[in-house]
Design an enzyme around this catalytic site. Structure first.
Site, PDB file in Angstrom:
ATOM      1  CB  SER A  94      -2.968  -9.557   2.010  1.00  0.00           C
ATOM      2  OG  SER A  94      -4.108  -8.800   2.446  1.00  0.00           O
ATOM      3  CE  LYS A 124      -4.656  -1.498  -0.014  1.00  0.00           C
ATOM      4  NZ  LYS A 124      -5.061  -1.073  -1.056  1.00  0.00           N
TER       5      LYS A 124
END
Length: 328
Positions: A264, A41
């Site tokens: 994830s 991110k």
């Protein structure tokens, strides 16, 4: 020797882990958690902030606000601290406690939403709270990671080319689907420059992103309670949905060989393992993006009581059985 003055200036972009010994098929994991924000991110956060500064949306005295399940919140908190902005991260009760504490340690606020929207779940409730904050004070600036094109452009410009440069003969790429910024950036890049590469999206069971029914999801990161505005399925060749129990099993198996990855990553590897078992060939070059590392999940997917309470003892029993089988 690298010398930096801002934390967002550092990111390792060429480290891959071969996990064939764990899943039985050759798969190279692109590790995106080796930066000061700890996840992929950082790329989207940096691109969105820089674009907002360049167009004048983000100015001295602005208050950044964003909805995040955790990793983008950490990246924005880090950038806000480095640049002198205030930041409010709007998350929900599924966000890991370690992640919330990290955001606060960086000097930002965390607003935790506990009541879901009746139609769009916790994500819808988070977005409603963000809109309320923006309406209350014009200094709030919402970058909106869900529809901001700079989120996917960051990966079109960096992640996609990085993979193609290291693996010019790549056949298939597995990418997790959350807000779909990483997925769309990589998919658009490969469809434009290497159209023979098969793009496989990996989503969580219970996510509505690709039209499947909503269900309980307890692991933050991938999946969504609202169809991501950035998602364009024409760039995706196939979608695999992974049960959270399988995410946990995969994370535990990777940890048994010394690699502590986040939820994830466990989801992406689990989906890739299933696909490769059905479609893989010995000469196939397969790459998957590992979005994060596992330290922030020590109180959840690596905590036996948390796992047993939510998924039952069979999840860990299955993992132990698999570990013994691999060792044999």
């Amino acid at each position: 020797m690298a010398i930096i003055t801002s934390p967002q200036d550092f990111n390792t972009d060429d480290l891959y882990v071969d996990v064939e010994s764990v899943i039985g098929s050759k798969l190279f994991l692109k590790c995106e958690g080796l930066n000061f924000a700890g996840s992929v991110k950082l790329k989207a956060a940096s691109a969105m902030v820089e674009a907002a500064e360049q167009d004048g949306t983000l100015r001295p005295g602005s208050f950044l606000v964003e909805s995040s399940s955790g990793n983008l919140g950490v990246a924005l908190a880090m950038i806000a601290a480095a640049k002198g902005y205030k930041f409010v991260c709007v998350t929900d009760s599924r966000c890991n406690l370690a992640t919330r504490r990290l955001i606060e340690a960086l000097g930002s606020e965390v607003h935790v939403i506990t009541e879901p929207d009746p139609h769009e779940g916790l994500l819808g409730a988070r977005l409603n709270h963000v809109r309320e904050l923006c309406a209350s004070d014009e200094r709030y600036v919402w970058l909106n990671q869900y529809s901001n094109p700079n989120s996917w452009k960051a990966h079109f410009d960096t992640t996609g080319p990085e993979i193609a440069r290291q693996f010019p003969e790549i056949d298939v790429l597995f990418v997790g689907a959350g807000t779909t910024g990483t997925l769309m950036g990589c998919a658009r890049y490969f469809k434009a420059h290497h159209p023979s590469v098969r793009i496989v999206a990996v989503d969580s069971v219970g996510s509505v992103s690709f039209g499947t029914p909503a269900a309980r999801r307890m692991i933050p990161g991938l999946g969504s309670g609202v169809r991501p505005p950035m998602l364009d399925e024409s760039f995706v060749d196939e979608v695999i949905h992974v049960e959270e129990a399988d995410t946990i099993r995969t994370c535990q198996r990777l940890a048994r060989i010394g690699f502590l990855f986040g939820g994830s990553t466990g989801t992406v590897v689990s989906g890739a393992e299933r696909w490769l078992a059905q479609h893989g060939t010995p000469d196939m070059t397969a790459v998957a993006i590992a979005p994060d590392l596992g330290e922030r999940y020590l109180d959840t997917i690596y905590q036996s009581h948390w796992v047993e309470d939510l998924y039952g003892e069979d999840v860990l029993d299955a993992d132990r059985t698999t570990t013994v089988a691999l060792a044999a």
